[in-house]
Design an enzyme around this catalytic site. Structure first.
Site, PDB file in Angstrom:
ATOM      1  CG  ASN A 115      20.331  78.758  24.390  1.00 41.43           C
ATOM      2  OD1 ASN A 115      20.548  79.493  23.430  1.00 41.43           O
ATOM      3  ND2 ASN A 115      19.333  77.895  24.417  1.00 41.43           N
ATOM      4  CB  ALA A 116      24.782  78.760  20.973  1.00 41.81           C
ATOM      5  CG  ASP A 141      30.506  71.877  15.735  1.00 45.80           C
ATOM      6  OD1 ASP A 141      29.636  71.265  15.075  1.00 45.80           O
ATOM      7  OD2 ASP A 141      31.460  71.315  16.288  1.00 45.80           O
ATOM      8  CB  CYS A 182      25.893  67.475  11.549  1.00 46.64           C
ATOM      9  SG  CYS A 182      25.245  67.771  13.193  1.00 46.64           S
TER      10      CYS A 182
END
Length: 185
Positions: free
Chosen positions: A79-80, A100, A140
């Site tokens: 998990n970032a 990202d 995004c």
């Protein structure tokens, strides 16, 4: 959209290999759909670490092997948010960080929570950057405007007590056209 920021105190942007590679790339990291590399293979990579999902890790390892970079790339499934917190606690520092994440706001109701998530992940990344380091960050999420994203980056930099300058903004690449009648494409 993607932003390239330098965590520096009013000195000009250092022209590191990572900065040159970013300028040579053609798409923003959060918007690309093609299999073209974001970083063209003209840079020398001393050490890199990728944190992704299990499927992405397998693809990254295969690409690294095909390009002779396996020995210099460490791929981590994590998990970032947790990974960045753990790296900060361990005292790690990086020259370049590329964020990202997937779209955090899939609809208008999710924008507030998405902004909190984007701010947290960018704050942690800024805290991990060495002075003069490069942060490439993307969103995004159609429902998060460029102004809102830039504002949260400003807040994250302020909270991190890091002077930051935006050196470049990017959007979707040519392989990701937008229909004028349906902007969220």
């Amino acid at each position: 959209m993607a932003f390239v920021a330098s965590a520096t105190a009013s000195s000009p942007l250092p022209r590191s290999n990572a900065a040159r590679a970013w300028r040579k790339s053609e798409t923003c990291p959060g918007c690309r759909r093609s299999k073209q590399p974001l970083v063209k293979p003209t840079i020398s990579l001393s050490r890199a670490q990728a944190v992704r999902s299990a499927a992405a890790c397998a693809q990254i390892n295969a690409n690294a092997k095909a390009n002779g970079l396996s020995e210099r790339l460490k791929v981590v499934e994590a998990n970032a948010f947790d990974f960045l917190r753990d790296q900060l606690d361990a005292g790690e520092r990086y020259d370049t960080i590329v964020l990202d994440p997937p779209a955090f706001a899939k609809n208008k109701d999710a924008v507030e929570a998405a902004l909190r998530g984007y701010k947290e992940i960018n704050l942690r990344a800024l805290q991990l950057l060495r002075p003069g380091g490069i942060l490439v960050t993307a969103s995004c999420s159609y429902h998060v405007s460029e102004d809102a994203f830039e504002n949260l980056l400003h807040q994250a930099a302020s909270d991190a007590k890091r002077p930051v300058q935006i050196v470049e903004k990017r959007g979707a690449g040519r392989d990701h056209p937008v229909l004028l009648s349906l902007r969220e494409t």
